[in-house]
Enzyme design. Structure first.
Site, mmCIF file in Angstrom:
data_model
loop_
_atom_site.group_PDB
_atom_site.id
_atom_site.type_symbol
_atom_site.label_atom_id
_atom_site.label_comp_id
_atom_site.label_asym_id
_atom_site.label_seq_id
_atom_site.Cartn_x
_atom_site.Cartn_y
_atom_site.Cartn_z
ATOM 1 C CB SER A 15 -2.910 0.493 -5.655
ATOM 2 O OG SER A 15 -3.668 0.533 -4.460
ATOM 3 C CD GLU A 19 -3.060 -0.595 2.344
ATOM 4 O OE1 GLU A 19 -4.233 -0.935 2.179
ATOM 5 O OE2 GLU A 19 -2.661 -0.030 3.379
ATOM 6 C CB CYS A 20 0.803 4.339 0.082
ATOM 7 S SG CYS A 20 1.105 6.098 -0.233
ATOM 8 N N GLY A 21 3.481 3.534 0.174
ATOM 9 C CA GLY A 21 4.927 3.380 0.270
ATOM 10 C C GLY A 21 5.370 1.964 -0.035
#
Length: 439
Positions: A429, A326-328
């Protein structure tokens, strides 16, 4: 029986909500009260500060992203075995998205749902009696919400205080406390908000300093007496874990895992096995899924790129078992990450993604996703609700639906196109999941 609660909110962002909320939490905890905290809206940093101040977990409560059963279950868990619930708002009291009443994501929805009176934090710098007009507007704007009183923040002098208090008296709002202007009260920040609790120097001393100021400047008895409301006893719907034994990256680069998600996985019987990529630790081989949360990999890109045991172990793990970022975490699963100075660092190469923090652009808002394929987040077509908050950008092509993670829309159902990637056992994502199956 559930504990009474109150909501610490403000007319706008940067008014001092977190400062006041932490001061109240710590001061009342020191008095021997069992304080439980909550955070309204999508924020994965403040709950860690709440936990440090109270010694107890803090959950997010989000009227847009969470369906009523989940919202009630989290509030019920918070209000059980406590003397008082202190919820901290985000942004302004009524700030949310355009949606059905009570489902806007605004702090006011939470106060109204559980009957929690609002303690309004008013930043009075640059104003005197006019601050009362703003507070009065908050009092009258939504009949569902009760303003119990105000705490004045950034008061410049005794004369300034008298003028502001005169205005509040005129509009019939009790002043529950005053904090004078003090630059030392400000907690250190970086681009995604406060520096994380675990990285904040002398956090315990800072919290005790805030508690001392609350004892000196806030009528704590009046604040506790203003609490009210009731939370329905509820267990809500279960949160399905992505696996039975979950290897979870956890250090200064990977820490944005929502407390309610983690607690939900554990309640469902999953075991979480932490590891630190910054310490060059690979995901534990005995786990059946690996989860890379968001965080700050852009601040540690060089160190992560050189963490060969972590990178090799992650690649080996992904050969047969699911890995999600997720993200990072998504950025680290990609081909490369460009840092703030423009230096490019090689990442795990498990997804065809290149990201850049050098080309900064704010991405912020709720996201509603429909999965394009089966995976650890659910079956194809499953609906997930969450948010994005990052400055990094993808500088690689967006995949077609056969390789994308999800079709994404914003809170007003405006289509934003395809997002994320899936390749073999690996998915990711920039989207942070808050809840699933909310349709």
């Amino acid at each position: 029986m559930s504990a009474p609660g109150l909501l610490v909110a403000a007319p706008r962002s940067s008014s001092g909500k977190t400062t006041v909320a932490l001061a109240l939490m710590r001061a009342l905890t020191r008095r021997g009260l069992r304080i439980r905290a909550a955070k309204c809206g999508p924020d994965y940093i403040d709950p860690a500060f709440h936990r440090a101040a109270t010694g107890r977990p803090s959950f997010n409560l989000d009227s847009f992203a969470m369906a009523p059963p989940l919202l009630d279950a989290l509030a019920s868990a918070t209000a059980t075995d406590a003397d008082l619930v202190i919820a901290e708002g985000s942004m302004g009291l009524f700030d949310g998205v355009r949606a059905a009443e009570s489902r806007t994501g605004a702090n006011a929805d939470i106060a109204a749902r559980f009957g929690w009176p609002v303690v309004l934090v008013v930043d009075v710098s640059g104003a005197a009696q006019s601050a009362a007009a703003v507070a009065l507007g908050c009092k009258l704007y939504d009949s569902r919400v009760t303003i119990a009183g105000v705490i004045l923040n950034k008061v410049a002098s005794a004369r300034h205080r008298r003028l502001v208090e005169a205005g509040m008296e005129r509009v019939g709002l009790p002043v529950l406390g005053v904090l004078m202007r003090d630059a030392q009260l400000v907690l250190p920040e970086r681009h995604l908000g406060l520096v994380q609790a675990g990285e904040t120097a002398d956090l315990e001393a800072r919290l005790d300093r805030l508690a001392d100021l609350a004892e000196a400047g806030i009528d704590l008895d009046a604040v506790t007496a203003s609490a009210g409301g009731a939370v329905p006893v509820s267990t809500g719907s279960s949160i399905v874990p992505p696996g039975q034994r979950i290897a979870v990256a956890r250090d200064a680069a990977f820490s944005f895992l929502y407390p309610h998600i983690e607690a939900g996985w554990r309640r469902a019987g999953a075991e979480l096995v932490p590891f630190s990529p910054l310490a060059d630790e690979p995901p534990h081989a005995g786990c059946d899924v690996c989860w890379l949360p968001g965080g700050y990999p852009e601040l540690h890109a060089g160190r992560l790129a050189s963490a060969s045991r972590f990178m090799d172990g992650l690649r080996t793990f992904a050969q047969a078992r699911p890995v999600h970022g997720e993200c990072g975490g998504y950025m680290v699963l990609g081909q490369s990450l460009e840092d703030a100075d423009g230096a490019t660092h090689t990442m795990a190469g498990l997804l065809p993604v290149r990201t850049s923090y050098h080309r900064r652009k704010l991405h912020l808002g709720y996201r509603v996703a429909r999965l394009c394929g089966d995976g650890v987040l659910g079956r194809r077509g499953a609906r997930l609700v969450g948010h994005e908050f990052h400055y990094a950008s993808e500088v690689s092509p967006v995949p077609d639906e056969s390789a994308a993670l999800a079709q994404v829309a914003d809170a007003e159902d405006v289509a934003l196109g395809l997002a994320g990637h899936r390749h073999g056992t690996v998915t990711g994502s920039f989207f942070h999941v808050i809840a699933a199956d909310q349709a």
